[in-house]
Design a protein around this motif. Structure first.
Motif, PDB file in Angstrom:
ATOM      1  N   LEU A 129     -32.606 -21.455  34.364  1.00  0.00           N
ATOM      2  CA  LEU A 129     -32.374 -20.667  33.155  1.00  0.00           C
ATOM      3  C   LEU A 129     -32.870 -19.236  33.332  1.00  0.00           C
ATOM      4  O   LEU A 129     -32.190 -18.282  32.956  1.00  0.00           O
ATOM      5  CB  LEU A 129     -33.044 -21.325  31.946  1.00  0.00           C
ATOM      6  CG  LEU A 129     -32.819 -20.652  30.595  1.00  0.00           C
ATOM      7  CD1 LEU A 129     -31.327 -20.627  30.260  1.00  0.00           C
ATOM      8  CD2 LEU A 129     -33.576 -21.364  29.509  1.00  0.00           C
ATOM      9  N   SER A 130     -34.047 -19.079  33.915  1.00  0.00           N
ATOM     10  CA  SER A 130     -34.580 -17.732  34.132  1.00  0.00           C
ATOM     11  C   SER A 130     -33.748 -16.978  35.160  1.00  0.00           C
ATOM     12  O   SER A 130     -33.559 -15.771  35.053  1.00  0.00           O
ATOM     13  CB  SER A 130     -36.051 -17.785  34.547  1.00  0.00           C
ATOM     14  OG  SER A 130     -36.182 -18.465  35.781  1.00  0.00           O
ATOM     15  N   THR A 131     -33.214 -17.678  36.144  1.00  0.00           N
ATOM     16  CA  THR A 131     -32.344 -17.045  37.137  1.00  0.00           C
ATOM     17  C   THR A 131     -31.063 -16.539  36.483  1.00  0.00           C
ATOM     18  O   THR A 131     -30.603 -15.435  36.754  1.00  0.00           O
ATOM     19  CB  THR A 131     -31.999 -18.048  38.271  1.00  0.00           C
ATOM     20  OG1 THR A 131     -33.211 -18.544  38.837  1.00  0.00           O
ATOM     21  CG2 THR A 131     -31.165 -17.393  39.347  1.00  0.00           C
ATOM     22  N   VAL A 132     -30.491 -17.346  35.614  1.00  0.00           N
ATOM     23  CA  VAL A 132     -29.283 -16.935  34.882  1.00  0.00           C
ATOM     24  C   VAL A 132     -29.587 -15.739  33.997  1.00  0.00           C
ATOM     25  O   VAL A 132     -28.811 -14.783  33.937  1.00  0.00           O
ATOM     26  CB  VAL A 132     -28.715 -18.113  34.050  1.00  0.00           C
ATOM     27  CG1 VAL A 132     -27.618 -17.640  33.115  1.00  0.00           C
ATOM     28  CG2 VAL A 132     -28.202 -19.212  34.966  1.00  0.00           C
ATOM     29  N   ALA A 133     -30.722 -15.757  33.300  1.00  0.00           N
ATOM     30  CA  ALA A 133     -31.105 -14.642  32.423  1.00  0.00           C
ATOM     31  C   ALA A 133     -31.292 -13.359  33.228  1.00  0.00           C
ATOM     32  O   ALA A 133     -30.812 -12.290  32.824  1.00  0.00           O
ATOM     33  CB  ALA A 133     -32.386 -14.981  31.664  1.00  0.00           C
ATOM     34  N   ILE A 134     -31.955 -13.451  34.357  1.00  0.00           N
ATOM     35  CA  ILE A 134     -32.161 -12.261  35.213  1.00  0.00           C
ATOM     36  C   ILE A 134     -30.821 -11.771  35.756  1.00  0.00           C
ATOM     37  O   ILE A 134     -30.551 -10.571  35.780  1.00  0.00           O
ATOM     38  CB  ILE A 134     -33.151 -12.577  36.352  1.00  0.00           C
ATOM     39  CG1 ILE A 134     -34.564 -12.757  35.777  1.00  0.00           C
ATOM     40  CG2 ILE A 134     -33.148 -11.479  37.406  1.00  0.00           C
ATOM     41  CD1 ILE A 134     -35.581 -13.292  36.751  1.00  0.00           C
ATOM     42  N   ALA A 135     -29.961 -12.704  36.175  1.00  0.00           N
ATOM     43  CA  ALA A 135     -28.636 -12.326  36.677  1.00  0.00           C
ATOM     44  C   ALA A 135     -27.826 -11.601  35.603  1.00  0.00           C
ATOM     45  O   ALA A 135     -27.152 -10.611  35.885  1.00  0.00           O
ATOM     46  CB  ALA A 135     -27.896 -13.560  37.181  1.00  0.00           C
ATOM     47  N   LEU A 136     -27.896 -12.082  34.376  1.00  0.00           N
ATOM     48  CA  LEU A 136     -27.188 -11.418  33.277  1.00  0.00           C
ATOM     49  C   LEU A 136     -27.734 -10.024  33.016  1.00  0.00           C
ATOM     50  O   LEU A 136     -26.973  -9.068  32.807  1.00  0.00           O
ATOM     51  CB  LEU A 136     -27.275 -12.256  31.998  1.00  0.00           C
ATOM     52  CG  LEU A 136     -26.314 -13.421  31.882  1.00  0.00           C
ATOM     53  CD1 LEU A 136     -26.632 -14.245  30.641  1.00  0.00           C
ATOM     54  CD2 LEU A 136     -24.877 -12.938  31.837  1.00  0.00           C
ATOM     55  N   LEU A 137     -29.041  -9.896  33.007  1.00  0.00           N
ATOM     56  CA  LEU A 137     -29.655  -8.589  32.757  1.00  0.00           C
ATOM     57  C   LEU A 137     -29.326  -7.589  33.853  1.00  0.00           C
ATOM     58  O   LEU A 137     -29.146  -6.403  33.590  1.00  0.00           O
ATOM     59  CB  LEU A 137     -31.171  -8.720  32.608  1.00  0.00           C
ATOM     60  CG  LEU A 137     -31.650  -9.345  31.302  1.00  0.00           C
ATOM     61  CD1 LEU A 137     -33.145  -9.617  31.355  1.00  0.00           C
ATOM     62  CD2 LEU A 137     -31.318  -8.434  30.136  1.00  0.00           C
ATOM     63  N   VAL A 138     -29.229  -8.058  35.090  1.00  0.00           N
ATOM     64  CA  VAL A 138     -28.960  -7.172  36.216  1.00  0.00           C
ATOM     65  C   VAL A 138     -27.476  -6.825  36.304  1.00  0.00           C
ATOM     66  O   VAL A 138     -27.113  -5.679  36.546  1.00  0.00           O
ATOM     67  CB  VAL A 138     -29.452  -7.812  37.536  1.00  0.00           C
ATOM     68  CG1 VAL A 138     -28.992  -7.021  38.740  1.00  0.00           C
ATOM     69  CG2 VAL A 138     -30.965  -7.928  37.528  1.00  0.00           C
ATOM     70  N   SER A 139     -26.610  -7.816  36.112  1.00  0.00           N
ATOM     71  CA  SER A 139     -25.181  -7.592  36.317  1.00  0.00           C
ATOM     72  C   SER A 139     -24.448  -7.099  35.069  1.00  0.00           C
ATOM     73  O   SER A 139     -23.454  -6.401  35.164  1.00  0.00           O
ATOM     74  CB  SER A 139     -24.518  -8.868  36.824  1.00  0.00           C
ATOM     75  OG  SER A 139     -24.658  -9.898  35.866  1.00  0.00           O
ATOM     76  N   VAL A 140     -24.920  -7.471  33.905  1.00  0.00           N
ATOM     77  CA  VAL A 140     -24.289  -7.072  32.647  1.00  0.00           C
ATOM     78  C   VAL A 140     -25.375  -6.394  31.812  1.00  0.00           C
ATOM     79  O   VAL A 140     -26.489  -6.897  31.726  1.00  0.00           O
ATOM     80  CB  VAL A 140     -23.747  -8.308  31.886  1.00  0.00           C
ATOM     81  CG1 VAL A 140     -23.154  -7.908  30.559  1.00  0.00           C
ATOM     82  CG2 VAL A 140     -22.742  -9.062  32.719  1.00  0.00           C
TER      83      VAL A 140
END
Length: 196
Positions: free
Chosen positions: A4-15
């Motif tokens: 979940l934290s990986t997805v959240a970080i990925a969203l913050l970085v990519s979008v």
């Protein structure tokens, strides 16, 4: 939990998730909490210069952040005037076709400001906004801009008439600087067509 934290970080970085969250908050606030206004009246949107807004000197708003804040100002105006609903009912779209901005004085870090957005003119294809940034502590006009919003799928007059207090509103009289900018855009468009 790690996933979940990986997805959240990925969203913050990519979008730019913060942008979309702010658009949602602005839309909900404008729709349900702030008063409705006439399409030709100005709307006011308040903000503060944070560390996410500053330029490389780390002391005032980055030039690109002004344009971004202006998006929020127009969203607020679209929703509060009913233009957004009117646009959707005609299956039309508003697109930024051009903008010009003048920086008079910086908005410094942690300085609150008011962004005023108002339709100042329209023609058969576009709506023109004037958007002004005032600092709250001195009510000084720090930055001013014109934004040309191309209306695709319907005439601007039809969209504005649907939410206007008067049956068939006429465009406000355009200021001389706005007319010069409109003329510049038309001539620039013609010159670009010749290049093709």
């Amino acid at each position: 939990m790690v996933e979940l934290s990986t997805v959240a970080i990925a969203l913050l970085v990519s979008v730019d998730l913060g942008y979309f969250i702010k658009v949602a908050i602005c839309t909900i606030g404008s729709r349900f909490f702030w008063s409705r206004i006439s399409p030709l009246h100005p709307s006011s949107f308040y903000g503060i210069c944070t560390v996410r807004d500053v330029d490389f000197l780390l002391n005032h708003i980055n030039n690109a952040r002004y344009l971004r804040a202006m998006d929020f100002g127009r969203v607020d105006h679209f929703v509060r005037t009913g233009l957004y609903r009117s646009m959707k009912s005609y299956s039309a779209t508003f697109l930024v076709a051009a903008s010009t901005i003048r920086y008079r004085k910086p908005v410094y870090l942690f300085m609150p400001y008011k962004l005023q957005s108002q339709i100042v003119y329209w023609d058969d294809k576009s709506i023109y906004y004037r958007q002004d940034f005032f600092t709250i502590h001195d009510n000084f006009l720090r930055t001013t801009a014109y934004v040309k919003m191309a209306v695709v799928g319907c005439s601007p007059e039809k969209i504005i008439s649907a939410v206007s207090d008067t049956p068939l509103p006429t465009p406000p009289q355009a200021s001389s600087d706005l007319l010069l900018w409109i003329q510049y855009n038309a001539e620039n468009s013609d010159s670009l067509k010749k290049l093709q």
